[in-house]
Design a protein around this motif. Structure first.
Motif, PDB file in Angstrom:
ATOM      1  N   LEU A  51       0.827  -1.203   0.000  1.00  0.00           N
ATOM      2  CA  LEU A  51       0.000   0.000   0.000  1.00  0.00           C
ATOM      3  C   LEU A  51       0.863   1.256   0.000  1.00  0.00           C
ATOM      4  O   LEU A  51       0.606   2.202  -0.764  1.00  0.00           O
ATOM      5  CB  LEU A  51      -0.916  -0.010   1.217  1.00  0.00           C
ATOM      6  CG  LEU A  51      -1.942   1.106   1.316  1.00  0.00           C
ATOM      7  CD1 LEU A  51      -2.956   0.982   0.180  1.00  0.00           C
ATOM      8  CD2 LEU A  51      -2.648   1.051   2.644  1.00  0.00           C
ATOM      9  N   LEU A  52       1.900   1.275   0.784  1.00  0.00           N
ATOM     10  CA  LEU A  52       2.816   2.412   0.831  1.00  0.00           C
ATOM     11  C   LEU A  52       3.529   2.587  -0.501  1.00  0.00           C
ATOM     12  O   LEU A  52       3.664   3.709  -1.007  1.00  0.00           O
ATOM     13  CB  LEU A  52       3.833   2.222   1.960  1.00  0.00           C
ATOM     14  CG  LEU A  52       4.867   3.324   2.125  1.00  0.00           C
ATOM     15  CD1 LEU A  52       4.197   4.600   2.571  1.00  0.00           C
ATOM     16  CD2 LEU A  52       5.923   2.889   3.129  1.00  0.00           C
ATOM     17  N   GLY A  53       3.971   1.505  -1.092  1.00  0.00           N
ATOM     18  CA  GLY A  53       4.627   1.584  -2.403  1.00  0.00           C
ATOM     19  C   GLY A  53       3.692   2.090  -3.477  1.00  0.00           C
ATOM     20  O   GLY A  53       4.079   2.854  -4.357  1.00  0.00           O
ATOM     21  N   SER A  79       4.410   9.922  -7.756  1.00  0.00           N
ATOM     22  CA  SER A  79       5.461  10.220  -8.722  1.00  0.00           C
ATOM     23  C   SER A  79       4.937  10.108 -10.151  1.00  0.00           C
ATOM     24  O   SER A  79       5.387  10.816 -11.035  1.00  0.00           O
ATOM     25  CB  SER A  79       6.659   9.293  -8.525  1.00  0.00           C
ATOM     26  OG  SER A  79       6.307   7.969  -8.824  1.00  0.00           O
ATOM     27  N   ARG A  80       3.963   9.229 -10.384  1.00  0.00           N
ATOM     28  CA  ARG A  80       3.374   9.094 -11.715  1.00  0.00           C
ATOM     29  C   ARG A  80       2.580  10.344 -12.073  1.00  0.00           C
ATOM     30  O   ARG A  80       2.606  10.804 -13.215  1.00  0.00           O
ATOM     31  CB  ARG A  80       2.474   7.867 -11.782  1.00  0.00           C
ATOM     32  CG  ARG A  80       2.004   7.567 -13.176  1.00  0.00           C
ATOM     33  CD  ARG A  80       1.095   6.373 -13.279  1.00  0.00           C
ATOM     34  NE  ARG A  80       1.446   5.287 -12.382  1.00  0.00           N
ATOM     35  CZ  ARG A  80       0.574   4.514 -11.788  1.00  0.00           C
ATOM     36  NH1 ARG A  80      -0.709   4.685 -11.974  1.00  0.00           N
ATOM     37  NH2 ARG A  80       0.963   3.546 -10.995  1.00  0.00           N
ATOM     38  N   THR A  88       3.171  12.789 -15.229  1.00  0.00           N
ATOM     39  CA  THR A  88       2.095  13.092 -16.167  1.00  0.00           C
ATOM     40  C   THR A  88       1.990  14.593 -16.383  1.00  0.00           C
ATOM     41  O   THR A  88       1.804  15.046 -17.514  1.00  0.00           O
ATOM     42  CB  THR A  88       0.752  12.542 -15.635  1.00  0.00           C
ATOM     43  OG1 THR A  88       0.900  11.152 -15.382  1.00  0.00           O
ATOM     44  CG2 THR A  88      -0.368  12.764 -16.617  1.00  0.00           C
ATOM     45  N   ASN A  89       2.143  15.369 -15.317  1.00  0.00           N
ATOM     46  CA  ASN A  89       2.102  16.820 -15.447  1.00  0.00           C
ATOM     47  C   ASN A  89       3.269  17.326 -16.276  1.00  0.00           C
ATOM     48  O   ASN A  89       3.120  18.232 -17.093  1.00  0.00           O
ATOM     49  CB  ASN A  89       2.114  17.482 -14.070  1.00  0.00           C
ATOM     50  CG  ASN A  89       0.829  17.228 -13.304  1.00  0.00           C
ATOM     51  OD1 ASN A  89      -0.191  16.885 -13.894  1.00  0.00           O
ATOM     52  ND2 ASN A  89       0.884  17.381 -11.996  1.00  0.00           N
TER      53      ASN A  89
END
Length: 75
Positions: A27-29, A36-37, A41-42
């Protein structure tokens, strides 16, 4: 060799604790990779707006839109 009553309960408790730890780790990962994804994307969206609209014309492989418009108006 007879099993003691406490050993099976202890093994189950240790197994469930390990499963809970693995679940929390995954869950943490997932949360870290998702944040970060979204940053990537931004950045990709910003890069798309800065890219030239006709990359082949920039390379000189195909005529650009500006050249095609000026050639049509000259005729």
């Amino acid at each position: 060799m007879p099993d003691q009553a406490g050993t099976s309960a202890q093994r189950i408790r240790i197994g469930l604790t390990g499963l809970a730890f693995a679940f929390l780790l995954v869950l943490l990962g997932s949360v870290i990779s998702r944040s970060s994804r979204s940053d990537a994307t931004n950045e990709a969206a910003a890069a798309v707006t800065n890219e030239p609209s006709e990359p082949l014309a920039e390379l000189g492989v195909a005529p650009g839109a500006q050249e095609a418009v000026s050639n049509n108006s000259a005729e």
